[in-house]
Design an enzyme around this catalytic site. Structure first.
Site, PDB file in Angstrom:
ATOM      1  N   ALA A 173      46.985  40.412  51.337  1.00 51.36           N
ATOM      2  CA  ALA A 173      47.722  39.355  52.050  1.00 51.36           C
ATOM      3  C   ALA A 173      47.315  37.987  51.511  1.00 51.36           C
ATOM      4  O   ALA A 173      48.166  37.120  51.275  1.00 51.36           O
ATOM      5  CB  ALA A 173      47.450  39.449  53.551  1.00 51.36           C
ATOM      6  N   ASP A 225      31.684  24.879  50.290  1.00 47.68           N
ATOM      7  CA  ASP A 225      32.253  26.065  50.940  1.00 47.68           C
ATOM      8  C   ASP A 225      33.754  25.797  51.040  1.00 47.68           C
ATOM      9  O   ASP A 225      34.180  24.932  51.816  1.00 47.68           O
ATOM     10  CB  ASP A 225      31.630  26.260  52.327  1.00 47.68           C
ATOM     11  CG  ASP A 225      32.172  27.506  53.020  1.00 47.68           C
ATOM     12  OD1 ASP A 225      33.248  28.015  52.622  1.00 47.68           O
ATOM     13  OD2 ASP A 225      31.518  27.971  53.966  1.00 47.68           O
ATOM     14  N   TYR A 242      42.894  41.632  51.839  1.00 51.36           N
ATOM     15  CA  TYR A 242      42.754  40.998  50.519  1.00 51.36           C
ATOM     16  C   TYR A 242      44.127  40.753  49.900  1.00 51.36           C
ATOM     17  O   TYR A 242      44.405  39.654  49.400  1.00 51.36           O
ATOM     18  CB  TYR A 242      41.901  41.904  49.629  1.00 51.36           C
ATOM     19  CG  TYR A 242      41.585  41.345  48.263  1.00 51.36           C
ATOM     20  CD1 TYR A 242      40.733  40.237  48.125  1.00 51.36           C
ATOM     21  CD2 TYR A 242      42.093  41.929  47.105  1.00 51.36           C
ATOM     22  CE1 TYR A 242      40.425  39.735  46.867  1.00 51.36           C
ATOM     23  CE2 TYR A 242      41.780  41.435  45.847  1.00 51.36           C
ATOM     24  CZ  TYR A 242      40.941  40.341  45.729  1.00 51.36           C
ATOM     25  OH  TYR A 242      40.631  39.836  44.479  1.00 51.36           O
ATOM     26  N   SER A 271      45.224  38.156  41.764  1.00 47.35           N
ATOM     27  CA  SER A 271      44.724  39.507  41.513  1.00 47.35           C
ATOM     28  C   SER A 271      45.928  40.425  41.345  1.00 47.35           C
ATOM     29  O   SER A 271      47.026  40.097  41.830  1.00 47.35           O
ATOM     30  CB  SER A 271      43.903  39.968  42.726  1.00 47.35           C
ATOM     31  OG  SER A 271      43.658  41.356  42.680  1.00 47.35           O
ATOM     32  N   LYS A 309      46.057  37.292  48.550  1.00 48.25           N
ATOM     33  CA  LYS A 309      46.432  37.111  47.137  1.00 48.25           C
ATOM     34  C   LYS A 309      47.957  37.005  46.974  1.00 48.25           C
ATOM     35  O   LYS A 309      48.430  36.266  46.115  1.00 48.25           O
ATOM     36  CB  LYS A 309      45.847  38.242  46.284  1.00 48.25           C
ATOM     37  CG  LYS A 309      44.318  38.217  46.213  1.00 48.25           C
ATOM     38  CD  LYS A 309      43.798  36.929  45.569  1.00 48.25           C
ATOM     39  CE  LYS A 309      42.299  36.906  45.378  1.00 48.25           C
ATOM     40  NZ  LYS A 309      41.802  35.690  44.711  1.00 48.25           N
TER      41      LYS A 309
HETATM   42  N1  LIG Z   1      36.266  41.160  39.835  1.00 47.61           N
HETATM   43  C1  LIG Z   1      37.480  41.657  39.946  1.00 47.61           C
HETATM   44  O1  LIG Z   1      37.703  42.860  39.691  1.00 47.61           O
HETATM   45  C2  LIG Z   1      38.630  40.783  40.361  1.00 47.61           C
HETATM   46  C3  LIG Z   1      39.930  41.306  40.248  1.00 47.61           C
HETATM   47  C4  LIG Z   1      41.005  40.515  40.602  1.00 47.61           C
HETATM   48  C5  LIG Z   1      40.798  39.231  41.070  1.00 47.61           C
HETATM   49  N2  LIG Z   1      39.546  38.746  41.190  1.00 47.61           N
HETATM   50  C6  LIG Z   1      39.391  37.392  41.731  1.00 47.61           C
HETATM   51  O2  LIG Z   1      38.605  36.637  40.835  1.00 47.61           O
HETATM   52  C7  LIG Z   1      37.929  35.601  41.552  1.00 47.61           C
HETATM   53  C8  LIG Z   1      36.452  35.640  41.188  1.00 47.61           C
HETATM   54  O3  LIG Z   1      35.933  36.892  41.584  1.00 47.61           O
HETATM   55  P1  LIG Z   1      34.634  37.545  40.916  1.00 47.61           P
HETATM   56  O4  LIG Z   1      34.959  38.947  40.618  1.00 47.61           O
HETATM   57  O5  LIG Z   1      34.088  36.669  39.870  1.00 47.61           O
HETATM   58  O6  LIG Z   1      33.669  37.557  42.205  1.00 47.61           O
HETATM   59  P2  LIG Z   1      32.136  37.178  42.393  1.00 47.61           P
HETATM   60  O7  LIG Z   1      31.338  37.554  41.206  1.00 47.61           O
HETATM   61  O8  LIG Z   1      31.758  37.714  43.735  1.00 47.61           O
HETATM   62  O9  LIG Z   1      32.208  35.585  42.461  1.00 47.61           O
HETATM   63  C9  LIG Z   1      32.905  34.963  43.489  1.00 47.61           C
HETATM   64  C10 LIG Z   1      32.639  33.482  43.426  1.00 47.61           C
HETATM   65  O10 LIG Z   1      33.328  32.871  44.534  1.00 47.61           O
HETATM   66  C11 LIG Z   1      32.380  32.094  45.253  1.00 47.61           C
HETATM   67  N3  LIG Z   1      32.715  32.007  46.665  1.00 47.61           N
HETATM   68  C12 LIG Z   1      32.849  33.006  47.578  1.00 47.61           C
HETATM   69  N4  LIG Z   1      33.093  32.505  48.791  1.00 47.61           N
HETATM   70  C13 LIG Z   1      33.111  31.153  48.659  1.00 47.61           C
HETATM   71  C14 LIG Z   1      33.320  30.074  49.547  1.00 47.61           C
HETATM   72  N5  LIG Z   1      33.531  30.273  50.858  1.00 47.61           N
HETATM   73  N6  LIG Z   1      33.258  28.816  49.053  1.00 47.61           N
HETATM   74  C15 LIG Z   1      33.027  28.595  47.741  1.00 47.61           C
HETATM   75  N7  LIG Z   1      32.849  29.575  46.850  1.00 47.61           N
HETATM   76  C16 LIG Z   1      32.881  30.840  47.304  1.00 47.61           C
HETATM   77  C17 LIG Z   1      31.043  32.764  45.025  1.00 47.61           C
HETATM   78  O11 LIG Z   1      29.995  31.823  45.149  1.00 47.61           O
HETATM   79  P3  LIG Z   1      29.050  31.590  46.412  1.00 47.61           P
HETATM   80  O12 LIG Z   1      28.753  32.923  47.025  1.00 47.61           O
HETATM   81  O13 LIG Z   1      27.862  30.912  45.774  1.00 47.61           O
HETATM   82  O14 LIG Z   1      29.795  30.667  47.301  1.00 47.61           O
HETATM   83  C18 LIG Z   1      31.176  33.166  43.557  1.00 47.61           C
HETATM   84  O15 LIG Z   1      30.848  32.078  42.717  1.00 47.61           O
HETATM   85  C19 LIG Z   1      38.211  35.873  43.041  1.00 47.61           C
HETATM   86  O16 LIG Z   1      39.229  35.028  43.500  1.00 47.61           O
HETATM   87  C20 LIG Z   1      38.657  37.322  43.052  1.00 47.61           C
HETATM   88  O17 LIG Z   1      39.507  37.597  44.153  1.00 47.61           O
HETATM   89  C21 LIG Z   1      38.450  39.483  40.837  1.00 47.61           C
END
Ligand SMILES: NC(=O)c1ccc[n+]([C@@H]2O[C@H](COP(=O)([O-])OP(=O)(O)OC[C@H]3O[C@@H](n4cnc5c(N)ncnc54)[C@H](OP(=O)(O)O)[C@@H]3O)[C@@H](O)[C@H]2O)c1
Length: 194
Positions: free
Chosen positions: A158, A62, A156, A143, A160
């Protein structure tokens, strides 16, 4: 030589896909450390990567807990002896108009900061001596919301923007050390984050 890559948030979405693609492209040349909270999902991703010939270590982490971030790095070095890249990808999203947020609910702003910013800071701090030794790479997944503030995204954005500032400053500090710092600014990617 086998390169060791740590990916946080590797149980799902972008992090899991990065793990699969790295394994697919580099096979036995890469040792992956997959970190997140959901161990069942992490093990599924790990099995897929192992079929490509990659070594994989799963570390339930975590990232909102500093001790767990430090343990992740220690276990990675104990297992593989080196760190070549740290991908700070773990993150959560949030959406609300600030004026609708009740005072007793402001705590989730703090929680979001602990995961998105502090998780990256703690992992990076612990990994830095090892990355200097390999002249390695740090990646931060920010992001578009880390470049532009839009309605409903005060919490969010803030976190990023904070990541953007931290890693931009770090890049200049580390230039002479040979450690590179790359920040990614994804737009909308189809994952479960919403
Ligand atoms: N998808 C988009 O449109 C988008 C756009 C811009 C930026 N991003 C960024 O890309 C990154 C990945 O996002 P995603 O879209 O792939 O989201 P996702 O599918 O929800 O995956 C998020 C990952 O982060 C992990 N996570 C969440 N809280 C955690 C914690 N406290 N400790 C350890 N791991 C944690 C989750 O695993 P567990 O729940 O198993 O811990 C999961 O593996 C993020 O930083 C997000 O802000 C995404």
């Amino acid at each position: 030589m086998t390169q060791t890559v740590i990916i946080t948030g590797a149980s799902d979405g972008i992090g899991a896909e990065m793990a699969r693609q790295l394994a697919q492209q580099q096979g036995a040349q890469v040792a992956l450390v997959l970190a997140a909270r959901n161990e069942t999902l992490l093990n599924q991703v790990a099995d897929e990567c192992r079929t490509q010939g990659s070594q994989v270590l799963v570390v339930r982490t975590d990232v909102s807990d500093e001790a767990q971030c430090r343990a992740l790095i220690e276990r990675s070095v104990a297992q593989f002896g080196r760190i070549d890249a740290l991908i700070n990808n773990a993150g959560v999203s949030a959406q609300a108009l600030f004026s609708d947020v009740k005072a007793q609910d402001l705590g989730w702003y703090e929680n979001l900061m602990r995961i998105n910013l502090w998780g990256s800071v703690w992992c990076t701090h612990a990994a830095l001596p090892h990355l200097k030794a390999t002249r390695g790479q740090i990646v931060a997944v920010s992001s578009l919301a880390g470049l532009v503030g839009v309605p409903g995204r005060t919490a969010y954005s803030a976190t990023k923007f904070a990541m953007t500032g931290f890693f931009e400053a770090l890049r200049t500090e580390l230039r002479a050390s040979g450690v590179s710092v790359t920040t990614a600014y994804p737009g909308v990617v189809a994952t479960q984050i919403r």
